[in-house]
Design an enzyme around this catalytic site. Sequence first.
Site, PDB file in Angstrom:
ATOM      1  N   GLU A 116      -2.277  -0.069  -0.442  1.00 13.06           N
ATOM      2  CA  GLU A 116      -3.168   0.530   0.552  1.00 13.06           C
ATOM      3  C   GLU A 116      -4.208  -0.483   1.046  1.00 13.06           C
ATOM      4  O   GLU A 116      -4.704  -0.367   2.159  1.00 13.06           O
ATOM      5  CB  GLU A 116      -3.859   1.752  -0.076  1.00 13.06           C
ATOM      6  CG  GLU A 116      -4.017   2.915   0.874  1.00 13.06           C
ATOM      7  CD  GLU A 116      -4.435   4.191   0.172  1.00 13.06           C
ATOM      8  OE1 GLU A 116      -3.607   5.116   0.108  1.00 13.06           O
ATOM      9  OE2 GLU A 116      -5.576   4.280  -0.307  1.00 13.06           O
ATOM     10  N   LYS A 154       0.107  12.468   8.147  1.00 16.64           N
ATOM     11  CA  LYS A 154      -0.680  13.705   8.175  1.00 16.64           C
ATOM     12  C   LYS A 154      -0.644  14.309   9.581  1.00 16.64           C
ATOM     13  O   LYS A 154      -0.467  15.514   9.739  1.00 16.64           O
ATOM     14  CB  LYS A 154      -2.140  13.411   7.811  1.00 16.64           C
ATOM     15  CG  LYS A 154      -2.361  12.982   6.378  1.00 16.64           C
ATOM     16  CD  LYS A 154      -3.850  12.795   6.118  1.00 16.64           C
ATOM     17  CE  LYS A 154      -4.088  12.141   4.774  1.00 16.64           C
ATOM     18  NZ  LYS A 154      -5.470  11.711   4.593  1.00 16.64           N
ATOM     19  N   HIS A 192      17.923  -2.154 -17.841  1.00 15.41           N
ATOM     20  CA  HIS A 192      19.260  -1.562 -17.860  1.00 15.41           C
ATOM     21  C   HIS A 192      19.557  -0.804 -16.569  1.00 15.41           C
ATOM     22  O   HIS A 192      20.535  -0.064 -16.496  1.00 15.41           O
ATOM     23  CB  HIS A 192      19.401  -0.655 -19.082  1.00 15.41           C
ATOM     24  CG  HIS A 192      19.257  -1.416 -20.366  1.00 15.41           C
ATOM     25  ND1 HIS A 192      20.339  -1.784 -21.145  1.00 15.41           N
ATOM     26  CD2 HIS A 192      18.163  -1.940 -20.982  1.00 15.41           C
ATOM     27  CE1 HIS A 192      19.913  -2.473 -22.195  1.00 15.41           C
ATOM     28  NE2 HIS A 192      18.594  -2.575 -22.119  1.00 15.41           N
TER      29      HIS A 192
HETATM   30  O1  PA5 Z   1      -7.676   5.507  -1.652  1.00 12.25           O
HETATM   31  C1  PA5 Z   1      -7.871   6.425  -0.881  1.00 12.25           C
HETATM   32  O2  PA5 Z   1      -8.861   6.452  -0.143  1.00 12.25           O
HETATM   33  C2  PA5 Z   1      -6.923   7.588  -0.829  1.00 12.25           C
HETATM   34  O3  PA5 Z   1      -5.897   7.442  -1.736  1.00 12.25           O
HETATM   35  C3  PA5 Z   1      -7.651   8.869  -1.120  1.00 12.25           C
HETATM   36  O4  PA5 Z   1      -8.260   8.756  -2.379  1.00 12.25           O
HETATM   37  C4  PA5 Z   1      -6.700  10.042  -1.095  1.00 12.25           C
HETATM   38  O5  PA5 Z   1      -6.101  10.121   0.151  1.00 12.25           O
HETATM   39  C5  PA5 Z   1      -7.431  11.332  -1.396  1.00 12.25           C
HETATM   40  O6  PA5 Z   1      -8.474  11.527  -0.492  1.00 12.25           O
HETATM   41  P1  PA5 Z   1      -9.612  12.579  -0.805  1.00 12.25           P
HETATM   42  O7  PA5 Z   1     -10.352  12.104  -1.994  1.00 12.25           O
HETATM   43  O8  PA5 Z   1     -10.476  12.581   0.414  1.00 12.25           O
HETATM   44  O9  PA5 Z   1      -8.953  13.912  -1.053  1.00 12.25           O
END
Ligand code: PA5
Length: 440
Positions: free
Chosen positions: A278, A413, A299
């Site tokens: 990310e 989303k 394996h």
């Molecule tokens: O690293 C990030 O920002 C994301 O993985 C969020 O943590 C994830 O999308 C969850 O978001 P939220 O905490 O707003 O529910």
Amino acid sequence: MPNQFNKLPIVIDASYLKPNVTSDMIASRKEKISQIDGQLRSGNHPGSDFTGWMKPDQILSADEMSRLKATAKRLRDETDVLLVIGIGGSYLGARAVIEALADDPDKVVYAGHNISAHYMTRLKKQLAGKRVAINVISKSGTTTEPAIASRIMRKLAASSKHIVATTDSKKGALLQLAKTEGYETFVVPDNIGGRYSVLSAVGLLPVAYAGVDIDALVSGAAKCAGLCSNADPISNPAYFYAAARNVLYHQGFSIEMLASFEPRLHFMAEWWKQLYGESEGKENMAIFPASVDFTTDLHSMGQYIQEGRRILAETFLIIDGGEPSLKIPTDADDSDGLGYLAGKEVSYVNSKAYEATAKAHRDGGVPNMTIHLEKLDAYSLGALIYFFEIACAVGGLMLGVNPFDQPGVEAYKKEMFKLLGKPGFESAEDQCLEPKFVHF
Ligand code: PA5
């Protein structure tokens, strides 16, 4: 503080990176890394509002830390199990630490990280008759997966006193719900993004509930922050890691596998994948972070790793000591051919499997390095968390991307909301996106 706490419990063995990565190549990144280090420390870089994680022991005030520990203890005393509801950065860090360190990781269960009716139905059955505490964790408070799980699961809590919300300090649906229902709340700091938030209340409350020493976790991270603060990639192991990945990436090694021989580290690798994927995977760039659990995956994936397309680099995560004694028994019947190992520790055999794998993979064209942890405890794991975080921030900035945002996560989303008819997301053009079954 004991002596061993003055040094980093992490050592990198880079010998099998050669000839792909040499010390000259690492040194060639020194100026760039030094510049990035300066930017990170002065807040002069993309995403500079999101570096609160760089001071791990200042994320929570002393008062908040005491309240968090008291809440974790109260919930632990009054319930049998904690249900953590969250996704991505709001859940992976806690799970990584709990699975690695807790005596009884099954005291914590998880929801809100998928939209599976089967998973949630089975979980409800599993929790029936138990005293359940719930920690709903969502910075935005509106993420679909945890919001659905929260609606479905909240009624399982022993009482509203056993539900805790970890969310934004000022706004959002979860904060509002907490106020209405009287849930205790903890804050997701404004200056820390989800995937860097494990040492905030996001990770620490579930981890403390699981009985892990959160002071040691934070102090390991803080020690690593101190020891990994010089800008030289030759002497700073975190910057060495960032530089080595950068060298490998520019040679066409587009996949890095984090490989462990310890099943307890499976979720550390999941957390690591999110952190790097990310943070760096933007603008059509970056190493794809993958993970393998050895010897299990030797394996299954072992064949590809040894002889498939040569785009793989590998980072082993190895625990050097502290494993329980378990010896291979002597057996009068040696038809399994194991007599030569009778009396040997299982951990010894595992360590030889690692050494053999690292050599075989290097010889097969998979450059690899090893991150050695002296042992797997809260202090070492805290240090490792910070090590990966700072290396990731530097690595992302070396690529020229903002390592603290995640604009690409919105795409699925948006499409999902269109298909589900979420108000504000419908349009004529969207109807074309409805999947059709086509028979060829
Ligand atoms: O690293 C990030 O920002 C994301 O993985 C969020 O943590 C994830 O999308 C969850 O978001 P939220 O905490 O707003 O529910």
